[in-house]
Design an enzyme around this catalytic site. Structure first.
Site, mmCIF file in Angstrom:
data_model
loop_
_atom_site.group_PDB
_atom_site.id
_atom_site.type_symbol
_atom_site.label_atom_id
_atom_site.label_comp_id
_atom_site.label_asym_id
_atom_site.label_seq_id
_atom_site.Cartn_x
_atom_site.Cartn_y
_atom_site.Cartn_z
ATOM 1 N N ASP A 287 0.872 -1.161 0.000
ATOM 2 C CA ASP A 287 0.000 0.000 0.000
ATOM 3 C C ASP A 287 0.923 1.228 0.000
ATOM 4 O OD1 ASP A 287 -2.166 1.671 -0.005
ATOM 5 O OD2 ASP A 287 -3.227 0.640 1.601
HETATM 6 C C1 NOJ Z 1 -4.177 3.714 -0.067
HETATM 7 C C2 NOJ Z 1 -5.325 2.785 0.176
HETATM 8 O O1 NOJ Z 1 -5.199 2.190 1.451
HETATM 9 C C3 NOJ Z 1 -5.463 1.686 -0.857
HETATM 10 O O2 NOJ Z 1 -6.661 1.007 -0.633
HETATM 11 C C4 NOJ Z 1 -5.395 2.251 -2.243
HETATM 12 O O3 NOJ Z 1 -5.564 1.223 -3.177
HETATM 13 C C5 NOJ Z 1 -4.077 2.955 -2.424
HETATM 14 N N1 NOJ Z 1 -3.959 4.038 -1.447
HETATM 15 C C6 NOJ Z 1 -3.898 3.511 -3.828
HETATM 16 O O4 NOJ Z 1 -4.744 4.556 -4.065
#
Ligand code: NOJ
Length: 740
Positions: A287
């Site tokens: 993430d």
């Molecule tokens: C953070 C989020 O937790 C995740 O779910 C998401 O896919 C990513 N950012 C990318 O935007």
């Protein structure tokens, strides 16, 4: 090196590899192709494939930092996210395949969570439809639109089980139940990916957030997760597993720690569980900057060290953190990381690029004509309308307040009624609220402008009561009041934890005032989490949960309110009576001092509130009623290789055709470890005409009763079980059987 020479080399080595290995299946061919590319790559280019950067969206449209464009050109960045539109992704892809040395195509990722342009209900809302075909279709439509706009990878499905309404991200999941969560996870993966990743109507799915992200302490996003291994394996792991079994080829490591180890540095999670136990064959992406964050977590003192932890744990791709880009090469050269580890990661990423068909035609997802045709196509809007209706849950309907009668004068109150933005919810991807109609617009279209009197009354937040009197005047002129209240779209999704799960602002206060008019009140709820509705459920005569229902949400709400569609949604998260009951979920344990003991005091209970929730898991009403017969069992003894059939006869006893979600639960009465008081093991959604009856049969096999036993082995234990069937987890028929 010129592009044609590279492709000639790939082809030549491919022929040799095929001939010598004798393998003919698709996967081994792809592996050989991957090997032939790998042979040409420098260490820098390999690390470049392990890097993912975000593009931006300016007022003028999409853009990418100049430095990132150079990185693509130099082969230092193999993947981009947040860039979309066929034209823009084509532009970036062109740089990758025409200007970089090895011409390796880019992956384009995006958070296509519940739609790309045509937005479907938020995922929690879709889960309350109990309609797997509709859920799968929603993912397929989303994939089709995204794939036409240059996207080949979505960061979905989110498979995080959660029993935490304070956590704003419950809106992105499938609720509290591992069984239903697993079915949805598989349906979504199949919807996004189809049977063949190279089909240009499908895109790569990403199972997230691995793992246990849905259980942050106190519901605070990104907070510590601490749970027993047994709970993790039995309750939280199943949906991720189901998604992987369904063929998902990427997984996102989560922000949280589990048992003291941040997920992005957890070999236990990313290798032992994910690859060894679950047999995952795709690649792992972190993430957003979660490698860097291991410094804050306190398991690494520098980002470089955090990178080492991540790569050794099994992270193949670094989202946005620039850690791999900055430090990996030196670490390999110094012998801190075996080169093979890098090769394995790159191999996994390239394999997926081949599976997507990107090496055959890197522009296959950037098709302007297809983009024009697919985006907001009538069929897509129809699919969104269908799921939106199906996701709505009727929570209360005294005196048949609903459905409304066409032509009756209604007062529509509330800021949310006139909003289009809020209908989309969080993660609206490329969804455009200027394109759509609000609930108020749709009510006017359906019921005639003259029969709809609107007053905002108040906002969803703040204490401004200046609109109350206009709302009261509007309500006085109508025969029924429809008040649309709840949370604004930005109160759920990432980083939106709340310490109150009440309706915000002065909305409930206005509802109280309206109640003094003694007119029937319909409360239409928009929200992304279970709320404390104890006050509102007293004040309202009817209450409809609509979540954030998407592009077609206004029309769907209108059709449900007027009975064009008879609601059949059922909750997938328990709605508590108040925040103090949280976490509350139907699969709790009995404890040594359960509530039913005669002793009035010393038992597991609250002294100021009942134990049971306001609305239990599986709950939802209809404009008709259903009666359940007693349960019939084919046998009361289930043998190791046998099966047990449990049947009920369900009758539509009301005066409208309708649908019912019939649910089957079991309880293992005595185990080597304590077992939940109920676990969902099956459901069937049936349609019944007025007066019609249907027999619904559930088949229970021993495998469905397996769990992690005292010694952590997975399997069943013989003994006595209860079996329940009903229309929600609280009101059930009950019988018993024995597992031999
Ligand atoms: C953070 C989020 O937790 C995740 O779910 C998401 O896919 C990513 N950012 C990318 O935007």
């Amino acid at each position: 090196m010129k592009k044609n020479i590279v492709f000639a080399l790939i082809a030549a080595s491919l022929l040799t590899a095929c001939a010598s290995s004798g393998k003919s299946d698709k996967e081994s061919k792809i592996e050989q192709k991957v090997d032939s590319v790998m042979k040409l790559m420098t260490l820098d280019e390999k690390i470049g494939q392990m890097v993912l950067y975000s593009s931006d969206w300016d007022v003028t449209g999409p853009s990418l930092k100049k430095g990132y464009i150079d990185d693509i050109r130099k082969g230092n960045c193999g993947n981009i996210f947040n860039a979309h539109t066929a034209a823009y992704t084509r532009k970036l892809q062109k740089i990758a395949v025409e200007e970089s040395r090895l011409h390796i195509p880019l992956l384009f990722g995006y958070d296509v969570i519940h739609g790309h342009k045509t937005i479907f209900p938020i995922s929690l809302g879709e889960s309350t439809s109990w309609d797997l075909a509709a859920i799968e279709k929603s993912a397929r439509v989303s994939a089709t639109e995204a794939a036409a706009s240059g996207i080949n990878w979505t960061f979905a499905p989110m498979c995080d089980i959660s029993v935490e309404p304070r956590w704003g991200r419950v809106s992105e999941g499938a609720g509290e139940d591992p069984f239903w969560g697993s079915k949805i996870a598989a349906a979504r993966v199949h919807g996004f990916q189809g049977d063949d990743l190279s089909d240009t109507l499908t895109i790569l799915a990403c199972v997230k957030h691995f793992a246990a992200y849905g259980a942050p302490l106190a519901g605070r996003d990104y907070n510590t997760v601490d749970m027993s291994e047994r709970v993790f394996l039995d309750m939280y792991l199943p949906p991720y597993k189901a998604a992987i079994d369904a063929g998902a080829m990427s997984v996102m490591s989560s922000f949280n720690e589990l048992d003291g180890v941040p997920a992005s540095g957890s070999k236990y999670l990313l290798t032992d569980i994910l690859r060894t136990k679950l047999g995952f064959k795709g690649f792992v992406v972190t993430d957003y900057t979660s490698i860097n964050e291991m410094v804050n977590h306190g398991v690494a003192s520098t980002e470089a060290d955090a990178g080492l932890l991540a790569v050794k744990a099994g992270v193949d791709m670094d989202m946005q953190g620039e850690v791999y880009f900055k430090y990996l090469k030196k670490q390999v050269e110094e012998g801190l990381i075996p080169g093979k580890m890098i090769d394995d990661a790159v191999r996994r990423i390239l394999k997926v690029k081949f599976m997507l068909g990107l090496f055959d035609d890197p522009y296959r997802y950037c098709n302007e004509a297809r983009e024009k045709r697919e985006i907001y196509s009538p069929a897509h809007l129809e699919a969104a309308f269908d799921v939106a209706k199906k996701s709505m849950v009727l929570l209360k309907n005294d005196n048949n307040t609903l459905p409304l009668q066409k032509g009756e004068k209604i007062a529509v109150i509330g800021q949310l009624a006139a909003s289009t933005r809020d209908l989309l919810g969080s993660w609206k991807a490329a969804g455009d609220w200027n394109f759509m109609k609000s609930t108020l617009d749709e009510l006017k279209i359906y019921n005639g402008e003259a029969n709809v009197i609107y007053a905002k009354g108040c906002k969803t937040s703040g204490t401004d009561r200046s609109g109350f009197s206009a709302a009261m005047l509007a309500a006085q002129r109508a025969s029924k009041i429809v008040m649309v209240i709840g949370e604004s779209w930005d109160l759920s999704g990432e980083a939106t934890s709340r310490t109150s799960i009440s309706i915000p602002g002065v909305q409930t206060e206005l509802l109280e005032k309206l109640k003094t008019l003694n007119k029937p009140i319909v409360v239409v709820l928009m929200n992304g989490r279970p709320l404390d509705l104890s006050k509102e459920s007293e004040l309202a005569d009817a209450m409809l949960e609509t979540w954030f229902p998407g592009t077609m949400g206004g029309k769907a709400i209108t059709h449900v309110l007027f009975g064009e569609y008879n609601p059949a949604g059922k909750l997938t998260m328990t709605f508590p009576r108040n925040l103090g009951q949280v976490p509350i979920f139907y699969y709790e344990k009995n404890t040594g001092r359960p509530l039913y003991l005669p002793n009035p005091k010393y038992k597991s209970r609250y002294i100021d509130c009942p134990n049971d929730p306001l609305f239990p898991f599986g709950f939802g009403l209809s404009y008709t009623t259903f009666a359940y017969s007693d349960i019939k069992l084919s046998t009361t003894e289930l043998t190791e290789k046998g099966e047990l059939k449990a049947s009920v006869n369900v009758t539509n006893t009301g005066d409208k055709d309708g649908e019912e979600v019939v649910q089957c639960y079991v309880r293992d009465l005595v185990g080597s470890v304590t077992r939940p008081v109920k676990e969902l093991k099956g459901f069937e959604k049936i349609a019944l005409k007025v007066g019609e009856s249907k027999v619904v049969t559930f088949i229970i096999t021993p495998g469905m009763l397996a769990f992690h036993r005292l010694d952590m082995s997975y399997g069943t234990e013989p003994g006595d079980y209860k079996l329940f069937i009903g229309g929600n987890s609280r009101e059930v028929k009950e019988t018993e059987f024995k597992l031999k």
